[in-house]
Write a protein that holds these residues in place. Structure first.
Motif: not given
Ligand SMILES: C[S@@+](CC[C@H](N)C(=O)[O-])C[C@H]1O[C@@H](n2cnc3c(N)ncnc32)[C@H](O)[C@@H]1O
Length: 190
Positions: A19-42
């Protein structure tokens, strides 16, 4: 909440599920791409260097999670001051880091009380070696950085491994029940 150093978004996914409203931040573009895949576009994900000022206004979050990130940073205080700035008054930081007692043994220096960088060789799944660079600092340096950045320490935990690891990863379970590999902190913005 802000997942600072969210990596591939494992914790963000779990927290969103709860139920959390989460914003993610990271230095790695590669890992953020995996996060995007996992978490969806919103889910807002930012390519951000936590050593720099954060791209968020003051009082933006009620909670900052930073799991296994700070031992990559030479300095903690500027990053913690930014966590303090983007938190509402009374907001909390929950973070984990390498346990300084164990990483000082891995570093191989006869120096617990110093703050210094060291490398550790990891074996990748394909068998290739990978050299990882971390920063060691003693517990007193961590506590000093929390205080200087305006945080009160609510809790310090030397965690046990999850019981199911005894079956799924017995060697790691054995090691983690005898060695304090990680340290968790819960902090409140003063
Ligand atoms: C061990 S991973 C942890 C990822 C995630 N928090 C977790 O627990 O699964 C460390 C993360 O810190 C990130 N990181 C390291 N230095 C960083 C920096 N200066 N700014 C932002 N992220 C950083 C890495 O890209 C990586 O995603």
């Amino acid at each position: 909440m802000l997942d600072a150093g969210c990596g591939s978004g494992v914790h963000a996914a779990e927290l969103i599920e709860r139920g959390a409203d989460v914003t993610g931040a990271d230095l790695s573009g590669d890992l953020l791409a995996v996060a995007r895949e996992r978490l969806g576009p919103e889910v807002p994900l930012h390519r951000t260097d936590l050593r720099q000022p954060l791209p968020f206004p003051d009082d933006s979050f009620g909670l900052v999670l930073s799991s296994l990130v700070l031992h990559y940073l030479a300095e903690w205080e500027p990053t913690l001051r930014e966590f303090r700035r983007v938190l509402v008054p009374g907001g909390r930081v929950v973070l984990s880091t390498h346990h300084p007692f164990l990483d000082f043994r891995i570093a191989g220096y006869d120096d617990y009380l110093g703050t210094y960088t060291f490398t550790e060789d990891w074996e990748q799944p394909d068998g290739r070696a990978m050299s990882m660079r971390f920063w060691h600092r003693p517990l007193r340096a961590m506590l000093a950085a929390f205080a200087a950045a305006g945080f009160h320490v609510d809790d310090i935990v030397e965690p046990d491994p999850r019981p199911e690891m005894a079956d799924t990863a017995p060697r790691a379970y054995w090691r983690l029940t005898r060695n304090a590999q990680f340290l968790f902190f819960s902090l409140t913005a003063r």
